[in-house]
Design a protein around this motif. Sequence first.
Motif, PDB file in Angstrom:
ATOM      1  N   UNK A 123       0.828  -1.194   0.000  1.00 57.65           N
ATOM      2  CA  UNK A 123       0.000   0.000   0.000  1.00 57.65           C
ATOM      3  C   UNK A 123       0.870   1.255   0.000  1.00 57.65           C
ATOM      4  N   UNK A 124       1.852   1.307   0.899  1.00 57.24           N
ATOM      5  CA  UNK A 124       2.741   2.458   0.967  1.00 57.24           C
ATOM      6  C   UNK A 124       3.579   2.574  -0.297  1.00 57.24           C
ATOM      7  N   UNK A 125       4.003   1.425  -0.802  1.00 58.14           N
ATOM      8  CA  UNK A 125       4.814   1.413  -2.020  1.00 58.14           C
ATOM      9  C   UNK A 125       4.030   1.975  -3.195  1.00 58.14           C
ATOM     10  N   UNK A 126       2.757   1.645  -3.284  1.00 58.54           N
ATOM     11  CA  UNK A 126       1.940   2.154  -4.391  1.00 58.54           C
ATOM     12  C   UNK A 126       1.722   3.659  -4.269  1.00 58.54           C
ATOM     13  N   UNK A 127       1.607   4.160  -3.035  1.00 55.50           N
ATOM     14  CA  UNK A 127       1.458   5.607  -2.837  1.00 55.50           C
ATOM     15  C   UNK A 127       2.721   6.335  -3.255  1.00 55.50           C
ATOM     16  N   UNK A 128       3.882   5.789  -2.893  1.00 52.93           N
ATOM     17  CA  UNK A 128       5.153   6.407  -3.250  1.00 52.93           C
ATOM     18  C   UNK A 128       5.326   6.406  -4.764  1.00 52.93           C
TER      19      UNK A 128
ATOM     20  N   UNK B   6       2.989   6.389  -6.955  1.00 53.96           N
ATOM     21  CA  UNK B   6       2.048   7.371  -7.503  1.00 53.96           C
ATOM     22  C   UNK B   6       2.587   8.789  -7.394  1.00 53.96           C
ATOM     23  N   UNK B   7       3.220   9.103  -6.268  1.00 53.86           N
ATOM     24  CA  UNK B   7       3.817  10.441  -6.082  1.00 53.86           C
ATOM     25  C   UNK B   7       4.961  10.658  -7.066  1.00 53.86           C
TER      26      UNK B   7
ATOM     27  N   UNK C  41       5.344   9.248 -10.029  1.00 56.78           N
ATOM     28  CA  UNK C  41       4.762   9.446 -11.362  1.00 56.78           C
ATOM     29  C   UNK C  41       4.199  10.855 -11.505  1.00 56.78           C
ATOM     30  N   UNK C  42       3.580  11.376 -10.425  1.00 57.28           N
ATOM     31  CA  UNK C  42       3.031  12.733 -10.462  1.00 57.28           C
ATOM     32  C   UNK C  42       4.150  13.762 -10.598  1.00 57.28           C
ATOM     33  N   UNK C  43       5.285  13.531  -9.927  1.00 56.15           N
ATOM     34  CA  UNK C  43       6.423  14.449 -10.038  1.00 56.15           C
ATOM     35  C   UNK C  43       7.021  14.425 -11.435  1.00 56.15           C
ATOM     36  N   UNK C  44       7.036  13.265 -12.080  1.00 54.76           N
ATOM     37  CA  UNK C  44       7.589  13.157 -13.428  1.00 54.76           C
ATOM     38  C   UNK C  44       6.767  13.950 -14.433  1.00 54.76           C
ATOM     39  N   UNK C  45       5.487  14.117 -14.167  1.00 56.28           N
ATOM     40  CA  UNK C  45       4.602  14.831 -15.090  1.00 56.28           C
ATOM     41  C   UNK C  45       4.697  16.351 -14.936  1.00 56.28           C
ATOM     42  N   UNK C  46       5.316  16.830 -13.869  1.00 57.57           N
ATOM     43  CA  UNK C  46       5.413  18.271 -13.632  1.00 57.57           C
ATOM     44  C   UNK C  46       6.352  18.927 -14.636  1.00 57.57           C
ATOM     45  N   UNK C  47       6.127  20.223 -14.933  1.00 54.35           N
ATOM     46  CA  UNK C  47       7.045  20.944 -15.824  1.00 54.35           C
ATOM     47  C   UNK C  47       8.437  21.081 -15.192  1.00 54.35           C
ATOM     48  N   UNK C  48       9.444  21.315 -16.023  1.00 57.30           N
ATOM     49  CA  UNK C  48      10.829  21.374 -15.572  1.00 57.30           C
ATOM     50  C   UNK C  48      11.039  22.504 -14.548  1.00 57.30           C
ATOM     51  N   UNK C  49      10.402  23.654 -14.754  1.00 56.32           N
ATOM     52  CA  UNK C  49      10.551  24.783 -13.815  1.00 56.32           C
ATOM     53  C   UNK C  49      10.076  24.393 -12.425  1.00 56.32           C
ATOM     54  N   UNK C  50       8.969  23.690 -12.355  1.00 58.79           N
ATOM     55  CA  UNK C  50       8.430  23.273 -11.067  1.00 58.79           C
ATOM     56  C   UNK C  50       9.372  22.285 -10.389  1.00 58.79           C
ATOM     57  N   UNK C  51       9.955  21.373 -11.159  1.00 59.73           N
ATOM     58  CA  UNK C  51      10.908  20.413 -10.603  1.00 59.73           C
ATOM     59  C   UNK C  51      12.125  21.131 -10.022  1.00 59.73           C
ATOM     60  N   UNK C  52      12.598  22.167 -10.726  1.00 62.37           N
ATOM     61  CA  UNK C  52      13.760  22.919 -10.256  1.00 62.37           C
ATOM     62  C   UNK C  52      13.430  23.641  -8.958  1.00 62.37           C
ATOM     63  N   UNK C  53      12.264  24.258  -8.885  1.00 60.35           N
ATOM     64  CA  UNK C  53      11.855  24.976  -7.672  1.00 60.35           C
ATOM     65  C   UNK C  53      11.756  24.012  -6.497  1.00 60.35           C
ATOM     66  N   UNK C  54      11.191  22.842  -6.723  1.00 58.30           N
ATOM     67  CA  UNK C  54      11.079  21.850  -5.658  1.00 58.30           C
ATOM     68  C   UNK C  54      12.463  21.397  -5.213  1.00 58.30           C
ATOM     69  N   UNK C  55      13.363  21.147  -6.183  1.00 62.14           N
ATOM     70  CA  UNK C  55      14.720  20.695  -5.851  1.00 62.14           C
ATOM     71  C   UNK C  55      15.476  21.751  -5.055  1.00 62.14           C
ATOM     72  N   UNK C  56      15.364  23.008  -5.453  1.00 59.66           N
ATOM     73  CA  UNK C  56      16.052  24.083  -4.733  1.00 59.66           C
ATOM     74  C   UNK C  56      15.478  24.233  -3.329  1.00 59.66           C
TER      75      UNK C  56
END
Length: 79
Positions: free
Chosen positions: A1-6, A8-9, A11-26
């Motif tokens: 159950x926990x593995x499937x939630x992780x 899913x998260x 996969x959701x992060x992979x779909x985000x635009x590159x700018x959003x990924x950079x902001x999250x990483x910073x």
Amino acid sequence: MLKSKVEGKIKALKKLPMKTKIVIAVGLAGILLIFVSEMFPAKNTAESKSVPTESVATDDTDSYKKQIEKSLKMFFLKS
């Protein structure tokens, strides 16, 4: 159950635009730096060598109190 939630998260992060990924990483890097800096406090700081601020603040407060008392006495004596 926990593995499937992780998964899913991720996969959701992979779909985000590159700018959003950079902001999250910073943001995550900043939070990590804050935690790391708390683990290794500086040994020689100017604050440890300075005069305690409590005594300075108390002296300033006492002189301010005396000044206000004088002003109030002068005000009420004139009235």
